[in-house]
Design an enzyme around this catalytic site. Structure first.
Site, mmCIF file in Angstrom:
data_model
loop_
_atom_site.group_PDB
_atom_site.id
_atom_site.type_symbol
_atom_site.label_atom_id
_atom_site.label_comp_id
_atom_site.label_asym_id
_atom_site.label_seq_id
_atom_site.Cartn_x
_atom_site.Cartn_y
_atom_site.Cartn_z
ATOM 1 C CB CYS A 46 -1.201 0.070 0.865
ATOM 2 S SG CYS A 46 -1.701 -1.143 1.084
ATOM 3 C CB THR A 47 3.745 1.970 1.793
ATOM 4 O OG1 THR A 47 3.375 2.123 2.966
ATOM 5 C CG2 THR A 47 5.081 3.604 1.903
#
Length: 152
Positions: A46-47
């Site tokens: 997600c980062t």
């Protein structure tokens, strides 16, 4: 059941990373919105996805689109995540996962999925991409579709 190309995007209002309510239909108003659902702040995938949208953000805005990320994380978590990674776009907190359910943005019907929707200014979904692992394609495909829509 996830939404498909040609479906009308369900309208919703959720708080952003500063707690301000954001309504999808107000953000659309003649502009393309890239709405991406992701599982969780501060996880590796997600980062990487958020940073890819950040790195391409100027290309999206130059093409006349707005990027909005959605997860079930809290407003406070989004605020820290956006600050830590210098994310210039809106993150929305879907705490009870109601919007995720409306959009069918799940994997195997239960787990939070990684799905990107490109929605035109009339509120119609023009592109859907779902992949938990092919993170770069979320950004690349969305930008290609945005450019096609805004060039027409």
């Amino acid at each position: 059941m996830s939404l498909q190309v040609g479906d009308r995007a369900p309208d919703f209002t959720l708080p952003d990373q500063s707690g301000t309510p954001v309504t999808l239909s107000e953000r659309l108003s003649g502009k393309v919105v890239v709405l991406y659902f992701y599982p969780k702040d501060n996880t590796r995938g997600c980062t990487a996805e958020a940073c890819s949208f950040r790195d391409g953000y100027e290309s999206f805005t130059d093409a006349g689109a707005e990027v909005i990320g959605v997860s079930s994380d809290t407003v406070e978590s989004h605020e820290k995540f956006a600050g830590r990674h210098e994310l210039p776009f809106t993150l929305l907190s879907d705490k009870d996962r109601a919007v995720r359910k409306q959009y069918g943005a799940t994997t195997l019907g239960v787990m939070p999925g990684r799905i990107t929707y490109v929605i035109d200014g009339e509120g119609v979904i023009r592109h859907v991409f779902s992949s938990m692992t092919n993170i770069g394609a979320h950004v690349d495909d969305a930008l290609r579709v945005v450019k096609e829509l805004t060039a027409a």
